[in-house]
Design an enzyme around this catalytic site. Structure first.
Site: not given
Ligand code: NAD
Length: 264
Positions: A145, A160
Site C-alpha cells: 500500500s 496496518y
Molecule cells: P477487499 O476487502 O475488497 O478484498 C479482500 C479479500 O481478502 C476479501 O475477499 C477477503 O475475504 C479476503 N481476506 C481477508 N482476510 C483474509 C484471510 N485471513 N484469509 C483469506 N482471505 C482473506 O479489499 P481490497 O481493497 O481488494 O484488498 C486487497 C489488498 O489490497 C489488501 O492487502 C489491502 O491492504 C490492499 N490495499 C487496498 C487498498 C484500497 O484502497 N482498497 C489500498 C492499498 C492496498
C-alpha cells in the site's frame, strides 16, 4: 497461441480473490489464459468470482483458506498444483484494514489480527509456493500500500501501516533470495481503490483524539480526482505476472494517481 493471451498455459494462485483487487486480478489473469486458484475465506463472494471466470470461459476454483493458517495455506497451494499440475504465479493479496485506534487504545489482539493476516499471511503464501515455483521459475506479487511506505496519514492505522511496510521489506529479501530459482518477487502499492475493504475496518471512537485534519478541496487523487478501480490494479498485476516484466524483481510499484505524492 493467441499472443494477446499473456498467461496461456500458466497457473496462478490468488489470495483474497473473492473481492476487490484480488477478484479483478483473478478475472484478468483468467481472461489471459491462466488457470486460477482462489484462496479466500469460505465466502459467497469467492464462489461468485469463480462463477464469473467460468461464465467467461475461463478455469478457476476456490479453496477455503484463512491466509494466517499455515496448514491451510500449504494445503490450498497444494490443491492448485494437484488440480492444474504446476504453479507459475502467486498474488499474495489478501488483507484487512483491521482496527484503527490510537496506539494506547489498540489492544494487543487487534495488533496481532492485522499483522497476522497481512504480514504473516504474505510470508505463508510465499513460503509454501516456493517448492512449486522453483520447478520452472515464476513470479510473486504482494499487495502492499502507499500507507506505511509513502504516506502515514491514515490515522489509527499503525498496525496496518506496519504490516504494509513489512511486506515491502519482505518482498526485497525474497527477491534476492529467490532470484537463484528464477522467481521474481515484486510489490504493488495502491492508493485508494474502490473495493469492499471498508467492511474490514473498525474505527475506535478514541480516534478523534489523534486525527490531524487534512483536507484537499479538489480531491486527494490528482490524476482522476477519485479512487482508482480494482481493474486498473489488475492490469498491473497481469503485467507483473507475465513475461513482459521478465527483468523486474525486488521492486515496489506505486499505483495511486499521484495520491501519495500529495499526501506524503
Ligand atoms: P477487499 O476487502 O475488497 O478484498 C479482500 C479479500 O481478502 C476479501 O475477499 C477477503 O475475504 C479476503 N481476506 C481477508 N482476510 C483474509 C484471510 N485471513 N484469509 C483469506 N482471505 C482473506 O479489499 P481490497 O481493497 O481488494 O484488498 C486487497 C489488498 O489490497 C489488501 O492487502 C489491502 O491492504 C490492499 N490495499 C487496498 C487498498 C484500497 O484502497 N482498497 C489500498 C492499498 C492496498
Amino acid at each position: 497461441m493467441d499472443s494477446n493471451r499473456r498467461m496461456e498455459g500458466k497457473v496462478a494462485v490468488v489470495t483474497g480473490g473473492g473481492s476487490g483487487i484480488g477478484r479483478a486480478a483473478a478475472v484478468r489473469l483468467a481472461q489471459h489464459g491462466a488457470r486460477v486458484c482462489i484462496l479466500d475465506l469460505g465466502e459467497k463472494r469467492a464462489a461468485e468470482a469463480e462463477e464469473e471466470i467460468r461464465a467467461a470461459g475461463g478455469d478457476a476454483f476456490v479453496v477455503d483458506v484463512d491466509v494466517s493458517d499455515p496448514a491451510r495455506v500449504e494445503g490450498g497451494i497444494g490443491e492448485a498444483v494437484k488440480r492444474y499440475g504446476r504453479l507459475d504465479f502467486v498474488f499474495a493479496n489478501a488483507g484487512i484494514n483491521g482496527k484503527l485506534a490510537p496506539i494506547e487504545d489498540l489492544s494487543p489482539d487487534d495488533w496481532d489480527n492485522t499483522i497476522t493476516t497481512n504480514l504473516k499471511g504474505t510470508f505463508l503464501a510465499v513460503k509454501y509456493a516456493i517448492p512449486h515455483l522453483r520447478q520452472e521459475g515464476g513470479s510473486i506479487t504482494i499487495t502492499s500500500s502507499i500507507n506505511g511506505n509513502r504516506t502515514f496519514s491514515m490515522f489509527g492505522a499503525s498496525a496496518y501501516s506496519t504490516s504494509k511496510a513489512g511486506q515491502v521489506a519482505f518482498m526485497q529479501m525474497a527477491a534476492l533470495e529467490l532470484a537463484r530459482y528464477k522467481i521474481r518477487v515484486n510489490a504493488i502499492c495502491p492508493g485508494a481503490i474502490a473495493t469492499n475493504i471498508d467492511q474490514t475496518t473498525s474505527k475506535d471512537p478514541m480516534l478523534k483524539k489523534i486525527e490531524i485534519p487534512v483536507h484537499y478541496p479538489e480531491g486527494a487523487q490528482p490524476l482522476e480526482r477519485g479512487p482508482g478501480s480494482a481493474e486498473q490494479v489488475a492490469d498491473l498485476v497481469l503485467f507483473l505476472a507475465s513475461d513482459e516484466s521478465s527483468h523486474i524483481t525486488g521492486t515496489a510499484i506505486y499505483i495511486d494517481g499521484a495520491e501519495s505524492l500529495l499526501h506524503g
